[in-house]
Scaffold this motif. Structure first.
Motif, PDB file in Angstrom:
ATOM      1  N   ASP A 212       0.822  -1.209   0.000  1.00 16.16           N
ATOM      2  CA  ASP A 212       0.000   0.000   0.000  1.00 16.16           C
ATOM      3  C   ASP A 212       0.856   1.258   0.000  1.00 16.16           C
ATOM      4  O   ASP A 212       0.604   2.198  -0.730  1.00 16.16           O
ATOM      5  N   ASP A 213       1.855   1.237   0.880  1.00 16.95           N
ATOM      6  CA  ASP A 213       2.473   2.508   1.217  1.00 16.95           C
ATOM      7  C   ASP A 213       3.959   2.558   0.904  1.00 16.95           C
ATOM      8  O   ASP A 213       4.412   3.376   0.131  1.00 16.95           O
ATOM      9  N   SER A 214       4.721   1.647   1.514  1.00 14.41           N
ATOM     10  CA  SER A 214       6.184   1.781   1.412  1.00 14.41           C
ATOM     11  C   SER A 214       6.679   1.526   0.004  1.00 14.41           C
ATOM     12  O   SER A 214       7.563   2.222  -0.482  1.00 14.41           O
ATOM     13  N   LEU A 215       6.103   0.501  -0.666  1.00 14.07           N
ATOM     14  CA  LEU A 215       6.612   0.166  -1.998  1.00 14.07           C
ATOM     15  C   LEU A 215       6.419   1.309  -2.996  1.00 14.07           C
ATOM     16  O   LEU A 215       7.386   1.736  -3.628  1.00 14.07           O
ATOM     17  N   PRO A 216       5.196   1.859  -3.134  1.00 13.58           N
ATOM     18  CA  PRO A 216       5.051   2.971  -4.086  1.00 13.58           C
ATOM     19  C   PRO A 216       5.965   4.140  -3.739  1.00 13.58           C
ATOM     20  O   PRO A 216       6.566   4.760  -4.621  1.00 13.58           O
ATOM     21  N   PHE A 217       6.108   4.409  -2.441  1.00 13.61           N
ATOM     22  CA  PHE A 217       6.925   5.543  -2.004  1.00 13.61           C
ATOM     23  C   PHE A 217       8.363   5.377  -2.476  1.00 13.61           C
ATOM     24  O   PHE A 217       8.952   6.269  -3.099  1.00 13.61           O
ATOM     25  N   ILE A 218       8.917   4.187  -2.210  1.00  9.97           N
ATOM     26  CA  ILE A 218      10.343   4.005  -2.497  1.00  9.97           C
ATOM     27  C   ILE A 218      10.568   3.802  -3.997  1.00  9.97           C
ATOM     28  O   ILE A 218      11.577   4.221  -4.562  1.00  9.97           O
ATOM     29  N   LEU A 219       9.595   3.180  -4.677  1.00 12.92           N
ATOM     30  CA  LEU A 219       9.717   2.956  -6.112  1.00 12.92           C
ATOM     31  C   LEU A 219       9.712   4.301  -6.847  1.00 12.92           C
ATOM     32  O   LEU A 219      10.434   4.505  -7.831  1.00 12.92           O
ATOM     33  N   ASN A 220       8.904   5.222  -6.333  1.00 11.57           N
ATOM     34  CA  ASN A 220       8.837   6.567  -6.892  1.00 11.57           C
ATOM     35  C   ASN A 220      10.227   7.205  -6.862  1.00 11.57           C
ATOM     36  O   ASN A 220      10.715   7.766  -7.853  1.00 11.57           O
ATOM     37  N   ILE A 221      10.871   7.099  -5.703  1.00 11.54           N
ATOM     38  CA  ILE A 221      12.209   7.682  -5.545  1.00 11.54           C
ATOM     39  C   ILE A 221      13.187   6.998  -6.502  1.00 11.54           C
ATOM     40  O   ILE A 221      14.010   7.642  -7.138  1.00 11.54           O
ATOM     41  N   LEU A 222      13.071   5.677  -6.613  1.00 10.94           N
ATOM     42  CA  LEU A 222      13.988   4.934  -7.481  1.00 10.94           C
ATOM     43  C   LEU A 222      13.864   5.420  -8.928  1.00 10.94           C
ATOM     44  O   LEU A 222      14.861   5.716  -9.590  1.00 10.94           O
ATOM     45  N   LEU A 223      12.619   5.517  -9.419  1.00 17.47           N
ATOM     46  CA  LEU A 223      12.428   5.931 -10.810  1.00 17.47           C
ATOM     47  C   LEU A 223      12.971   7.339 -11.028  1.00 17.47           C
ATOM     48  O   LEU A 223      13.674   7.610 -12.009  1.00 17.47           O
ATOM     49  N   ALA A 224      12.660   8.244 -10.075  1.00 18.34           N
ATOM     50  CA  ALA A 224      13.153   9.622 -10.202  1.00 18.34           C
ATOM     51  C   ALA A 224      14.679   9.618 -10.277  1.00 18.34           C
ATOM     52  O   ALA A 224      15.288  10.324 -11.082  1.00 18.34           O
ATOM     53  N   ASN A 225      15.323   8.777  -9.410  1.00 16.56           N
ATOM     54  CA  ASN A 225      16.785   8.711  -9.384  1.00 16.56           C
ATOM     55  C   ASN A 225      17.354   8.214 -10.703  1.00 16.56           C
ATOM     56  O   ASN A 225      18.326   8.763 -11.217  1.00 16.56           O
ATOM     57  N   ILE A 226      16.752   7.160 -11.241  1.00 17.39           N
ATOM     58  CA  ILE A 226      17.276   6.602 -12.495  1.00 17.39           C
ATOM     59  C   ILE A 226      17.248   7.671 -13.589  1.00 17.39           C
ATOM     60  O   ILE A 226      18.242   7.920 -14.269  1.00 17.39           O
ATOM     61  N   PHE A 227      16.096   8.336 -13.720  1.00 19.48           N
ATOM     62  CA  PHE A 227      15.970   9.319 -14.800  1.00 19.48           C
ATOM     63  C   PHE A 227      16.884  10.524 -14.566  1.00 19.48           C
ATOM     64  O   PHE A 227      17.484  11.044 -15.495  1.00 19.48           O
ATOM     65  N   SER A 228      17.009  10.971 -13.290  1.00 11.48           N
ATOM     66  CA  SER A 228      17.902  12.111 -13.022  1.00 11.48           C
ATOM     67  C   SER A 228      19.332  11.758 -13.390  1.00 11.48           C
ATOM     68  O   SER A 228      20.052  12.569 -13.970  1.00 11.48           O
ATOM     69  N   LEU A 229      19.738  10.548 -13.037  1.00 13.27           N
ATOM     70  CA  LEU A 229      21.124  10.152 -13.300  1.00 13.27           C
ATOM     71  C   LEU A 229      21.384  10.135 -14.807  1.00 13.27           C
ATOM     72  O   LEU A 229      22.411  10.633 -15.275  1.00 13.27           O
ATOM     73  N   LEU A 230      20.429   9.599 -15.547  1.00 17.99           N
ATOM     74  CA  LEU A 230      20.602   9.564 -17.009  1.00 17.99           C
ATOM     75  C   LEU A 230      20.723  10.983 -17.549  1.00 17.99           C
ATOM     76  O   LEU A 230      21.625  11.291 -18.330  1.00 17.99           O
ATOM     77  N   GLY A 231      19.802  11.861 -17.101  1.00 17.43           N
ATOM     78  CA  GLY A 231      19.831  13.250 -17.553  1.00 17.43           C
ATOM     79  C   GLY A 231      21.172  13.892 -17.241  1.00 17.43           C
ATOM     80  O   GLY A 231      21.784  14.571 -18.076  1.00 17.43           O
ATOM     81  N   MET A 232      21.640  13.655 -16.007  1.00 15.26           N
ATOM     82  CA  MET A 232      22.879  14.280 -15.563  1.00 15.26           C
ATOM     83  C   MET A 232      24.055  13.815 -16.437  1.00 15.26           C
ATOM     84  O   MET A 232      24.888  14.621 -16.862  1.00 15.26           O
ATOM     85  N   LEU A 233      24.124  12.501 -16.698  1.00 16.65           N
ATOM     86  CA  LEU A 233      25.250  11.987 -17.475  1.00 16.65           C
ATOM     87  C   LEU A 233      25.246  12.589 -18.883  1.00 16.65           C
ATOM     88  O   LEU A 233      26.297  12.954 -19.417  1.00 16.65           O
ATOM     89  N   VAL A 234      24.062  12.698 -19.464  1.00 18.38           N
ATOM     90  CA  VAL A 234      23.979  13.280 -20.812  1.00 18.38           C
ATOM     91  C   VAL A 234      24.517  14.706 -20.790  1.00 18.38           C
ATOM     92  O   VAL A 234      25.363  15.095 -21.610  1.00 18.38           O
TER      93      VAL A 234
END
Length: 1546
Positions: free
Chosen positions: A1099-1121
């Motif tokens: 209900d709670d912890s998984l969506p919360f942490i998955l949200n952070i994970l996805l944001a991190n992956i995309f930020s890292l890609l953006g940053m490297l580019v």
């Protein structure tokens, strides 16, 4: 050449005058010649000579452990020094300057010296010297070399050629000379901190004495090592002590909790608790804790491992009374350490500001073509130093805080456990079991989290203010524009946070209700299946879940608002700031823009996190208050409860005079009436009783008259309101067998021994006396067989006898036996009475409550109770006539073999032999810990649960959001470059200086704010349109970004809710359809876990942490580019770093995952042991076993703390390594920028952009791994729910369409050659049963345990499917009928009376099919009306699992349930075992009248209940042995029934 002497040689080498070949002073400092020969070559030669003296020292072959790291560091320093000098020789040869030979000579001496020194240290490491710092002479030799190095550096610094970047080789020599300081520093550091002080106790728990170790040759087992203690500073800084464990985890060998290190000494549970208790006492006395020495006692001995350690802090048991404020004690115990960490936090915060400032300086340097290179070098060096220091200190801070939090957790959990053992029974009634367990889990966790949030609470405002000041310095008043928006959002954020909190509270309330409901459903799953109530309860759960989800929706959407404002804020702030700045007529520069962007990034974090930190602190406050309330409950005061004066008569064992006792405390608070002590609960009054030593006292009386309460009064569980109670030798405790047996989740033998030593002869005698030998022969592993929680794998009779055996084995002087004869049949009851109560316990004082009047004859004294008081005491002859007379029971002449007839209770149809297939001693099988990584299937499950299309749109919106953010930043840098290029054409020299002069450093007074007036006039015409254009584009990109952010946030929230709903519904559906066998073999807690913690994750912890994970992956890609676009050269160092990053995280993730799994695996035993303790408090306290239970709890807690501590340490191990990678990236960028500045022009805009991104790379890298690992951990919950949603054996779900509505019309029942097995490989429970029951016949069923009596009912209700044969009901094969149809048309009264918490009405008729009047009539027929009226009618609450009623009254309620169903066929499974004879007679009569024309099957223990049946069925080993009328069977001499009845039938 004749005059060639030493002077000439020196003059030639040094190119000096022959008259003064070795000048001391030259050009204002010591001459290079003197420095090289006298201060360089000479000391090196001496070092070589003295070091060589140690090469021949004797080695010590016994030292198998690796040398202390101080020595290793010295070894490496020597090698490094030799290599640096070698590199210098090579450079000198290439350069070929004038004093080349002098340099070669000195360098060669140095190389020789360091190599010899290296060998000497290598030898010393293998000798006994390693336990010390080694010979001081070596240190003196090294110190003599320092002047040479210092002077060399001074000479180079004065000579400008060596600092010129155009002469790379000379610059390289300077760099090498500088680098030489490193080995010196390391060497001196290693000498100062040799890290061998504790080497004796290094890491091995068995070597506490500190003697040098001579362990076996093998690699030591990690389970024997102690974490951290005795490690060196370097090892602690980089967590090298963790490596053996991480390696083991990577090899996949972290199987058991015992494989991890032991806690460091100061974190041991026993140590922390002892210290905490001292602080508690000190606060009670208001005195200071005794001197520091006392606080951390020395290491315990090795028996900590074997679990036999005695916790000293329990010896002077502390009462943990509520007069003390818990906060005060916590402050006293952990305050000082915690505040010291605050100082560290300040330093870390200050250092974090250095990044943006140095960035600004570096970009200024880039913009200025003529800037001296040293400026750039200093900036790059500064970036390196500050980021490094900051990361190391932050890491230390985090780890130390987690240690304090861990200690606090140990102290709190133990204190709560200790309090629960001491609190008085009546004050505990105000808390439900769930609330008390919650104190230990949720509330403790919240208080512990406070330690993490408190330092943030004060440091955030400080950070915020400094950032604002720096912004002001950068852009002047323009920063106010952005700030206003930010400040407006703070109250908005606060509002959101408070809404989220209140919703969260409601959601947790709904969740508690749902879990409570699920608990009851699982406890009563059999009753639910018998009565076909699944749809009703599914609906009830669905309603609860609906409420819970409505709050979850609110939380998720509010959360999305938060995320949205958080993500959009930096963009909005920076737009407004730049807009205001440009509109005020200033010129933007690269340095300004990127420093501002970095600072705005630093503003957002405190702004956004603050409400959450505040929440954490407030939650901790609430939890602390709840815990405080628990500690304020009154303790059992046995000193005051029992009279201390002993009566004159030494023969008295128990004396009661005018006693009045109540279940409610004198000051019971409001909450109480609702809970356990429901209104109308019984009060014992004017009790007088005198029991002599060694006598047998039998207490009789009708159901609910207060027999059990009398025993509770004797053990001190009640509240004594007046009168005197004396018990001899009370400290020894009582042997108590309670009416509802409390069985531990352990083996049968452990249950009986209950902590005492095993004495074979006595143990055997107890087993015999309690008629357990036959049962043990049947169990798969005899007395080593595991019993499920609450004894679920045993029948009712077995539980009762096991509890009796435990009491008997305690060997106490006074025995309190609460109806142990109820659940067993006549034969066994007689065996227990003669062999156990009369023989084995002869000479003990025995107080026995019972309904079995046939045994009253044996008593020395009979006590008759009614309505809470003793109405008569006397001999059996006096009292018996007052009790309903029964036919006298004659002793059996043929003491038949079938001694043991315990009943197999309804609750456990899988009679014990049937439950155990495998030879695995733990028949329930420990819960499987999933091993290795997660299968792709799990990700797929979640993906499908969210919905494919939805999932794809979420990812798409994420991509667009990231892209628009990066494009907006790129646009800024492009704008600045354009401005700069245009600027050179239209501004004159003076004005361009305004934004590119090196002096425009951050704090230059005023220079930033007012550029020269000439700029404005020129600028206004040309560039107004330009500025407008650039700003418009920038603004629109930024707007697009906020739109994408919003879409993504809300889509994501919606997806999470969809998944939560889908996963729960599938799980509930499958579990309720599961077969009964599944519930028999699976501990309740395991299923409940799926519905509570696992679903909470989904209900709670998984969506919360998955949200952070996805944001991190995309930020890292953006940053490297962006970084690679801005400075392509960065890709060179990035590739090896990426490999390193991958290797590190891979190494870490294995162990981290295993440690997390071990954490959750060791956590449930802590809680389950606690809830087991609270359930069995009466037994534990009566027998005086509290201290042992406290010790067991401490042992389990220690196990869990070990895993937690190492899980934390592993995170820090990773963190420090990632921080170093981040430092490398930032430094690399800085260096590349400086180099490029020298060789080619760079675009300062892009460099600034890259650098401002790089500053946040560390946070991103670590965030990525943590969120990934966390997501994996949370996905385990999906894996576990999925396992139940797909893998459970379910009951057939088909329905029969042709079923006549009135079926069965007659109640004709036929068994045709029925064979039934519980599971493959087990003996047949029914073995070819054939019989016919005619409509309206009353059949009694008898037989010993395991003969298949209850199994017949199970077969009839299709709880277990037949192996062969068929059962016909009114000529229709029941296997063709749908389960729901079948169960609705029959009624059963199960053996275990089960009630759901709720009203009496809900319990009788959950589906609401009958009018109230009907219900009241039924209660009247069951003789329950008076009780129900006293409680307040049909809407009275029955309490948790019906605890407002006595066991007998519960059985009557279950009978009432059956009377309501107008079924043609009624099955009764010893429904009246706990009812007194009189009520029993009335009930039999009711059943006869009500079910006159219906078929009734009764399983009975009391023969007289079935004597008036039409026929009696005798079962043995799953076969029908006899089936005839009672009269006919009694005529047959060799009939089993005849032997059972004796001569009664005649």
């Amino acid at each position: 050449m004749s005059d060639f002497g030493p002077a000439e040689l020196v003059a030639g080498l040094c190119h000096t005058d022959r008259d003064n070949p070795l000048p001391l002073w030259q050009n204002g400092h010591i001459s290079s010649c003197f420095n090289q020969l006298i201060l360089g070559a000479l000391p090196h030669a001496a070092m070589a000579i003295f070091s060589s003296c140690y090469l021949s020292m004797a080695r010590c072959s016994l030292l198998q452990t690796s040398p202390p790291c101080g020595w290793t560091l010295r070894l490496l320093s020597a090698l490094l020094a030799a290599l640096l000098f070698t590199a210098d020789v090579i450079l000198v040869s290439v350069l070929q300057l004038g004093d080349m030979y002098l340099d070669i000579l000195t360098d060669s001496c140095a190389i020789l010296a360091w190599l010899v020194h290296f060998s000497a240290i290598a030898v010393l490491q293998r000798t006994a010297v390693r336990r010390s710092r080694g010979p001081p002479l070596l240190l003196v030799m090294v110190l003599l070399l320092v002047p040479n190095l210092v002077i060399t550096l001074m000479i180079y610094c004065d000579n400008k050629e060596y600092l010129n970047i155009t002469e790379p080789l000379k610059l390289a020599r300077f760099v090498l000379a500088t680098a030489r300081t490193l080995p010196f520093l390391f060497y001196l550091l290693a000498f100062a901190f040799p890290c061998i002080s504790d080497a004796g106790y290094t890491l091995y728990i068995n070597a506490v004495d500190g003697s040098p170790l001579i362990p076996e040759r093998t690699q030591p087992d990690t389970g024997e090592m102690v974490a951290e203690d005795g490690s060196s500073c370097v090892s602690r800084l980089f967590y090298l002590w963790l490596n053996p464990l991480l390696r083991r985890g990577q090899q996949g060998q972290l199987e058991r909790p015992t494989d991890v290190y032991h806690l460091p000494w100061k974190l041991r549970t026993s140590v922390v608790c002892r210290y905490f208790h001292q602080c508690w006492e000190a606060c009670q006395r208001g005195a200071a804790v005794r001197d520091r020495e006392d606080q951390w006692p020395r290491p315990v001995s090795r028996n900590l491992l074997s679990g036999t350690w005695s916790s000293h802090y329990q010896e002077e048991t502390l009462d943990l009374d509520g007069k003390v404020k818990l906060l005060k004690v916590l402050h006293k115990a952990f305050g000082v350490r915690y505040y010291i960490l605050g100082v560290l936090k300040v330093i870390v915060n200050m250092l974090s500001f250095a990044g943006p400032l140095l960035l600004s300086s570096l970009v200024n340097f880039m913009e200025d073509k003529e800037a001296p290179v040293s400026w750039g070098v200093w900036c790059a060096l500064g970036l390196f130093a500050t980021t490094l220091l900051c990361s190391v200190l932050r890491n230390i801070f985090d780890f130390e805080v987690s240690k304090v939090a861990l200690s606090a957790r140990a102290a709190l959990v133990s204190a709560i456990y200790g309090k629960a053992l001491r609190v008085s029974g009546c004050s505990l009634a105000g808390f439900t079991l769930g609330e008390v367990v919650n104190l230990m889990s949720t509330d403790t966790d919240r208080v512990v989290n406070f330690f993490r949030s408190f330092h943030e609470l004060w440091s955030m405002p400080v950070q915020f203010s400094i950032t604002l000041y720096l912004l002001y310095v950068q852009v002047g008043v323009a920063f106010l524009g952005g700030l206003c928006v930010a400040l407006v959002l703070v109250p908005f954020n606060k509002f959101l946070a408070s809404r989220i909190l209140s919703n969260n509270k409601h959601m947790l309330g709904c969740k508690d209700n749902r879990v409570k409901l699920m608990t009851e459903i699982l406890f009563g799953i059999r009753v639910i299946k018998f009565y076909n109530w699944e749809p009703h309860f599914t609906q009830k759960v669905a309603d609860c879940r609906q409420q819970e989800l409505s709050h979850l929706k609110a939380i998720k959407y509010l959360d999305a608002m938060c995320v949205y404002t958080w993500a959009a804020l930096p963009v909005v702030i920076s737009i407004l700031t730049f807009l205001t700045y440009v509109l005020l007529g200033h010129q933007l520069t690269a340095a300004k823009v990127f420093t501002t962007l970095a600072l705005v990034g630093m503003l957002i974090t405190p702004l956004n996190a603050f409400p959450w930190v505040l929440n954490g602190v407030l939650e901790a406050k609430v939890s602390l208050e709840r815990t405080q309330r628990f500690f304020e409950l009154t303790n059992q005061d046995l000193q005051a409860y029992y009279a201390l004066v002993s009566p004159e008569d030494s023969q008295t064992s128990v004396l009661l005079s005018q006693g009045t006792f109540s279940w409610q405390g004198p000051n019971s608070f409001e909450g109480e009436t609702e809970t356990g002590a429901a209104k109308g609960s019984l009060q014992l009054h004017s009790l007088n009783l005198h029991v002599k030593k060694g006598s047998l006292v039998v207490v009789v009386g009708k159901v609910g008259c207060g027999k059990s309460s009398l025993l509770a009064a004797l053990t001190g569980e009640l509240n004594r309101l007046s009168g005197v109670l004396f018990v001899t030798d009370r400290e020894a405790g009582f042997g108590l067998a309670s009416q509802e047996p409390w069985i531990q989740h352990a083996s049968v033998r452990d249950n009986i021994l209950f902590g005492k030593d095993y004495e074979a002869a006595f143990y055997q005698a107890v087993i015999e006396a309690c008629a357990l030998s036959d049962d043990l022969n049947v169990l798969p592993n005899g007395d080593k067989t595991e019993v499920g929680e609450n004894g679920v794998t045993l029948s009712g009779g077995q539980k009762a006898r096991l509890a009796l055996a435990r009491a008997v084995y305690m060997d106490k002087d006074i025995y309190l036996l609460d109806d142990p004869l109820a659940a067993v049949d006549t034969d066994v009851a007689e065996h227990l009475m003669t062999k156990c109560i009369m023989e084995l316990l002869r000479g003990k004082t025995r107080i026995l409550c019972t309904h079995r009047i046939e045994f009253v004859d044996e008593a020395d004294l009979v006590v008759l109770m009614d309505n809470g008081t003793i109405i008569r005491t006397g001999t059996p002859a006096e009292i018996l006539p007052l009790v309903e007379a029964v036919p006298k029971k004659r002793k059996n002449e043929h003491n038949m073999k079938e001694k043991d007839g315990t009943e197999q209770d309804e609750d456990e149809q899988g009679s014990p032999p049937d439950l155990h297939v495998d030879d695995d001693p733990d028949m329930l099988g420990a819960e499987q810990k999933q091993v290795g990584g997660l299968a792709w299937r799990v990700y797929q499950t979640y993906w499908v649960a969210v919905g494919r299309v939805l999932a794809i749109s979420i990812l798409l919106s994420l991509l667009l959001m990231q892209a628009s953010k990066n494009v907006s930043d790129w646009w800024l840098s492009h704008w600045i470059s354009e401005l700069k290029n245009n600027g050179s054409t239209w501004t004159n020299g003076s004005s361009s200086a305004a934004f590119s002069s090196p002096h425009l450093l951050l704090f230059s007074p005023g220079g930033l704010i007012s550029p020269l007036p000439s700029v404005q006039t020129d600028l206004s015409n040309n560039t107004n349109s330009d500025v407008k254009f650039y700003l418009t584009v920038y603004g629109s990109i930024a707007m697009a970004n906020t739109v994408f952010t919003a879409i993504r946030a809300f889509l994501y929230a919606y997806g999470g809710i969809c998944a939560a709903s889908v996963i729960h519904n599938r799980l509930l559906d499958q579990v309720l359809k599961a077969t009964v066998t599944f519930f028999d073999t699976t501990p309740l807690g395991r299923i409940l876990n799926r519905f509570s913690s696992d679903l909470y994750s989904v209900d709670d912890s998984l969506p919360f942490i998955l949200n952070i994970l996805l944001a991190n992956i995309f930020s890292l890609l953006g940053m490297l580019v962006v970084i690679s676009y801005g400075l392509p050269w960065v890709l060179v160092p990035l590739l090896p770093l990426a490999v390193l990053y991958y290797r590190t995280q891979h190494f870490y993730r294995h162990t981290s995952r295993e440690l997390k799994r071990l954490c959750s695996l060791t956590l449930s035993p802590v809680y389950s042991h606690f809830s087991e303790t609270v359930t069995g408090l009466g037994t534990i306290r009566a027998s005086g076993s509290s201290a042992r239970f406290e010790e067991e709890s401490a042992r389990r807690l220690e196990q869990n703390q070990r895993c937690l501590f190492l899980s934390n340490a592993a995170m820090q191990w990773l963190d420090i390594r990632l921080q170093l990678i981040g430092v490398a990236v930032v430094t690399g960028l800085g260096v590349i920028a400086v180099v490029q500045h020298q060789f080619s022009s760079v675009d300062p805009g892009l460099v600034g952009l890259s650098l401002s991104y790089a500053l946040s790379i560390t946070a991103l890298l670590s965030g990525l791994i943590f969120s990934f690992t966390q997501t994996e951990m949370q996905l385990v919950s999906v894996e576990r729910t999925e396992e139940y949603s797909t893998g459970l054996p379910t009951e057939p779900q088909h329905q029969s369409a042709q079923l006549p509505p009135a079926w069965p019309e007659h109640g004709w029942l036929e068994f045709r050659n029925v064979v039934l097995t519980y599971r493959d490989g087990l003996p047949n429970a029914l073995d070819g049963v054939s019989l016919v029951v005619r409509p309206g016949e009353k059949i009694g069923i008898v037989g010993r345990t395991g003969s298949g009596k209850s199994t017949m009912f199970l077969a009839l209700f299709r709880m277990v499917e037949l192996k062969q044969g068929q059962i016909l009901l009114d000529q229709l094969d029941i296997s063709t009928v749908g389960l729901a149809q079948l169960r609705l048309r029959m009624a059963i009264i199960p053996q275990d009376p089960f009630l759901f918490s709720g009203t009496i009405r809900e319990n009788l008729d959950p589906c609401g099919r009958h009018p109230d009047q009907h219900l009241l009539d039924v209660l009247e027929q069951c003789h329950l009306s008076p009780v129900v009226c006293r409680m307040g009618g049909l809407d009275a609450v029955v309490g948790e699992r019906g605890k407002s009623f006595s066991v007998g009254q519960r059985q009557l309620l279950c009978l009432a349930r059956a009377l309501l169903t107008q079924a043609k066929l009624l099955c009764i499974d010893e429904a009246t075992a706990s009812v007194d004879q009189k009520t029993d007679k009335l009930l039999q009569q009711t059943i006869r009248e009500k079910f006159q024309d219906k078929t009734v099957l009764t399983i009975a223990h009391r023969i007289n209940t079935i004597l008036d049946c039409d026929r009696v069925l005798v079962m043995h080993a799953g076969k029908v042995v006899e089936f005839d009328t009672p009269a006919a069977l009694c005529q047959t001499d060799n009939s089993i029934f005849h032997r059972l009845v004796g001569d009664q039938g005649e």
